[in-house]
Enzyme design. Structure first.
Site, mmCIF file in Angstrom:
data_model
loop_
_atom_site.group_PDB
_atom_site.id
_atom_site.type_symbol
_atom_site.label_atom_id
_atom_site.label_comp_id
_atom_site.label_asym_id
_atom_site.label_seq_id
_atom_site.Cartn_x
_atom_site.Cartn_y
_atom_site.Cartn_z
ATOM 1 N N VAL A 1 0.847 -1.187 0.000
ATOM 2 C CA VAL A 1 0.000 0.000 0.000
ATOM 3 C C VAL A 1 0.888 1.244 0.000
ATOM 4 C CG1 VAL A 1 -1.940 -1.157 1.148
ATOM 5 C CG2 VAL A 1 -0.233 0.002 2.521
ATOM 6 N N ASN B 1 8.193 -0.032 -0.127
ATOM 7 C CA ASN B 1 9.376 0.834 -0.261
ATOM 8 C C ASN B 1 9.315 2.033 0.681
ATOM 9 O OD1 ASN B 1 10.537 -0.825 -2.217
ATOM 10 N ND2 ASN B 1 9.462 0.198 -3.863
ATOM 11 N N SER C 1 12.082 -3.902 -6.313
ATOM 12 C CA SER C 1 12.515 -3.219 -7.529
ATOM 13 C C SER C 1 12.215 -4.089 -8.737
ATOM 14 C CB SER C 1 14.022 -2.940 -7.458
ATOM 15 O OG SER C 1 14.444 -2.262 -8.618
ATOM 16 N N HIS D 1 19.676 2.081 -3.866
ATOM 17 C CA HIS D 1 19.431 1.619 -5.242
ATOM 18 C C HIS D 1 18.763 2.722 -6.063
ATOM 19 C CE1 HIS D 1 17.557 -0.855 -8.456
ATOM 20 N NE2 HIS D 1 16.460 -0.198 -8.140
ATOM 21 N N ASN D 2 17.726 3.339 -5.493
ATOM 22 C CA ASN D 2 17.039 4.423 -6.216
ATOM 23 C C ASN D 2 17.967 5.601 -6.460
ATOM 24 O OD1 ASN D 2 14.655 3.021 -6.383
ATOM 25 N ND2 ASN D 2 13.633 4.138 -4.755
ATOM 26 N N GLU E 1 20.181 4.732 -9.353
ATOM 27 C CA GLU E 1 19.381 4.723 -10.578
ATOM 28 C C GLU E 1 19.068 6.147 -11.047
ATOM 29 O OE1 GLU E 1 15.840 1.906 -12.015
ATOM 30 O OE2 GLU E 1 15.354 3.087 -10.219
#
Length: 186
Positions: free
Chosen positions: A38, A66, A92, A149-150, A153
């Site tokens: 959610v 996340n 991811s 990670h984000n 990226e």
């Protein structure tokens, strides 16, 4: 009822409907394991509050939304007073992950990960050396890894955009090139 009937019509899929949170939780085998997906923030707190009202000591809630890692730590501490395990899990993969399985980054008590590992391994993307999932460490670590990670990226995307702009400005479109096509080949 509509979704359950559709699942039956599309191949007799093992889907069971529920009429309330209490009904849903009562239909799960013990120890119960519930993954929630959610919107981060208050909706997660509300969903956990509703579920935990009917869950018991030894059950497990996994938040795959996340979430900010500090919120995962807080939620784990709140649920610990009821004996309910909690895992915060980064996910991811985007649309490819939806089709072929995502990369999963669970963080929480090791014994809680072990409870859910067989399910996560089956759900995760599969590559030559195994499933794209593994125990990431204590509560908050999976969310923290997803945050890093984000950041990587987004940094890569920014770099690609800036290089493209420099090339376009420097060459003034006098040299025809398909840089985006080249980038898409790896």
């Amino acid at each position: 009822d509509l979704t359950v009937n559709r699942a039956k019509a599309e191949g007799n899929l093992p889907l069971v409907g529920s009429t309330s949170v209490e009904d849903f939780v009562s239909k799960l085998s013990k120890p119960r394991k519930v993954i929630i997906l959610v919107q981060a923030g208050k909706p997660v707190d509300a969903t956990i509050a509703a579920l935990s009202e009917y869950m018991e000591e030894g059950d497990l809630i996994i938040d795959g939304g996340n979430e900010w890692f500090h919120n995962s730590i807080r939620r784990a501490e709140e649920l610990a007073s009821k004996g309910i395990n909690f895992i915060g899990m980064g996910i991811s993969g985007g649309e490819e992950g939806a089709r072929n399985g995502p990369s999963l980054m669970p963080g929480g008590p090791r014994h809680a990960y072990d409870m859910i590992a067989p399910i996560l391994i089956k759900c995760a993307a599969q590559v030559d050396d195994g499933a794209c999932v593994g125990y990431c460490g204590p509560v908050g670590s999976g969310n923290y890894i997803k945050m890093v990670h984000n950041g990587i990226e987004y940094g890569d995307m920014q770099l690609i955009g800036e290089v493209y702009d420099v090339l376009k400005v420097c060459y003034h479109d006098s040299i025809k090139f398909n840089i985006t096509g080249e980038l898409n080949t790896g």
